[in-house]
Design a protein around this motif. Structure first.
Motif, short mmCIF file in Angstrom:
data_model
loop_
_atom_site.label_atom_id
_atom_site.label_comp_id
_atom_site.label_asym_id
_atom_site.label_seq_id
_atom_site.Cartn_x
_atom_site.Cartn_y
_atom_site.Cartn_z
N SER A 280 0.84 -1.21 0.00
CA SER A 280 0.00 0.00 0.00
C SER A 280 0.87 1.26 0.00
CB SER A 280 -0.98 0.00 1.18
OG SER A 280 -0.31 -0.14 2.41
N ASN A 281 1.99 1.24 0.71
CA ASN A 281 2.91 2.39 0.68
C ASN A 281 3.44 2.62 -0.73
OD1 ASN A 281 2.65 2.88 3.40
ND2 ASN A 281 4.66 2.10 3.95
N PHE A 282 3.93 1.55 -1.38
CA PHE A 282 4.50 1.68 -2.72
C PHE A 282 3.45 2.17 -3.72
CE2 PHE A 282 8.28 -1.53 -2.43
CZ PHE A 282 8.92 -0.67 -1.57
N VAL A 283 2.24 1.60 -3.66
CA VAL A 283 1.20 2.00 -4.61
C VAL A 283 0.82 3.45 -4.40
CG1 VAL A 283 -1.20 1.62 -5.29
CG2 VAL A 283 0.33 -0.33 -5.00
N ALA A 284 0.58 3.85 -3.15
CA ALA A 284 0.20 5.24 -2.87
C ALA A 284 1.32 6.20 -3.29
CB ALA A 284 -0.15 5.42 -1.39
N GLN A 285 2.57 5.85 -2.98
CA GLN A 285 3.70 6.71 -3.37
C GLN A 285 3.82 6.80 -4.88
OE1 GLN A 285 6.76 4.74 -1.06
NE2 GLN A 285 6.72 6.35 0.50
N ALA A 286 3.66 5.69 -5.57
CA ALA A 286 3.78 5.70 -7.03
C ALA A 286 2.67 6.54 -7.66
CB ALA A 286 3.73 4.27 -7.57
N LEU A 287 1.43 6.37 -7.17
CA LEU A 287 0.33 7.16 -7.72
C LEU A 287 0.51 8.66 -7.45
CD1 LEU A 287 -2.70 4.89 -6.81
CD2 LEU A 287 -1.87 5.43 -9.10
N ARG A 288 1.12 8.97 -6.32
CA ARG A 288 1.39 10.37 -5.99
C ARG A 288 2.68 10.87 -6.64
NH1 ARG A 288 0.18 8.90 0.12
NH2 ARG A 288 -2.05 9.33 0.18
N ARG A 289 3.35 9.97 -7.36
CA ARG A 289 4.63 10.27 -8.02
C ARG A 289 5.70 10.70 -7.00
NH1 ARG A 289 3.40 10.44 -13.71
NH2 ARG A 289 1.17 10.49 -13.94
N GLU A 290 5.70 10.02 -5.87
CA GLU A 290 6.69 10.25 -4.82
C GLU A 290 7.74 9.15 -4.88
OE1 GLU A 290 3.40 11.99 -1.61
OE2 GLU A 290 4.31 10.03 -1.28
N PRO A 291 8.94 9.41 -4.36
CA PRO A 291 9.95 8.34 -4.32
C PRO A 291 9.49 7.19 -3.45
CG PRO A 291 10.90 10.48 -3.74
CD PRO A 291 9.42 10.66 -3.81
N MET A 292 9.89 5.97 -3.83
CA MET A 292 9.55 4.79 -3.05
C MET A 292 10.38 4.77 -1.77
SD MET A 292 7.36 3.06 -4.66
CE MET A 292 6.74 2.71 -6.26
N MET B 179 -6.08 -3.24 -6.65
CA MET B 179 -5.71 -2.36 -5.55
C MET B 179 -5.33 -0.98 -6.05
SD MET B 179 -2.69 -3.06 -2.84
CE MET B 179 -2.10 -1.79 -1.76
N VAL B 180 -4.56 -0.92 -7.14
CA VAL B 180 -4.16 0.36 -7.72
C VAL B 180 -5.39 1.16 -8.15
CG1 VAL B 180 -2.95 1.46 -9.64
CG2 VAL B 180 -1.88 -0.42 -8.42
N SER B 181 -6.33 0.49 -8.79
CA SER B 181 -7.55 1.15 -9.23
C SER B 181 -8.32 1.71 -8.05
CB SER B 181 -8.40 0.16 -10.02
OG SER B 181 -9.61 0.77 -10.40
N ASP B 182 -8.43 0.94 -6.99
CA ASP B 182 -9.12 1.40 -5.79
C ASP B 182 -8.41 2.59 -5.16
OD1 ASP B 182 -11.01 1.12 -3.46
OD2 ASP B 182 -9.12 0.66 -2.44
N PHE B 183 -7.09 2.50 -5.02
CA PHE B 183 -6.32 3.61 -4.45
C PHE B 183 -6.44 4.86 -5.31
CE2 PHE B 183 -2.97 2.01 -1.26
CZ PHE B 183 -3.88 1.17 -0.66
N LEU C 171 -7.75 8.34 -4.02
CA LEU C 171 -6.84 9.49 -4.01
C LEU C 171 -7.33 10.63 -4.90
CD1 LEU C 171 -3.33 7.80 -4.15
CD2 LEU C 171 -4.18 9.30 -2.33
N PHE C 172 -7.84 10.30 -6.09
CA PHE C 172 -8.13 11.30 -7.09
C PHE C 172 -9.60 11.38 -7.48
CE2 PHE C 172 -3.79 9.61 -8.12
CZ PHE C 172 -3.09 10.67 -7.58
#
Length: 116
Positions: A10-22, A93-97, A101-102
């Motif tokens: 969940s951390n990696f997916v949320a960070q990736a969607l937010r375009r933040e470093p892993m 999971m990515v779709s749900d996040f 998020l957006f």
């Protein structure tokens, strides 16, 4: 899963969607196995319907390091061939996040992206 519950996927997916470093803790060589909840529920249902008793491992026997997870090249294409269930569950999971998020935003530039 909660968006920011502190779990690695969940951390990696949320960070990736937010375009933040892993965020990879330690040297990244610690291993984990992952399982989509529907597979666990299916296993529990079969256990309850069956006659066998005793300890059972309903988890996924395949493990990989946090660096392997963070270095996957395409999130939605998920190129870890041996993890079929993970490959199928992660896009859900990515779709749900993404929706949480957006909202209903359908940004085509975030259909696939690379981990850095």
């Amino acid at each position: 899963m909660c968006l920011d519950d502190g779990r690695v996927v969940s951390n990696f997916v949320a960070q990736a969607l937010r375009r933040e470093p892993m965020t990879v803790y330690g040297d990244g060589k610690q291993t984990r196995s992952f399982q989509y909840v529907s597979d666990l529920v299916e296993g529990l249902m079969r256990l309850m319907e069956g006659e066998d008793v005793g300890p059972f491992n309903l988890g996924n026997p395949s493990e990989f390091t946090m660096l392997e997870l963070a270095n996957a090249k395409e999130l939605l294409g998920w190129k870890l061939e041996a993890i079929c269930i993970f490959r199928e569950g992660l896009p859900l999971m990515v779709s749900d996040f993404r929706q949480r998020l957006f909202g209903d935003q359908k940004d085509p530039s975030i259909n696939t992206f690379s981990f850095v």
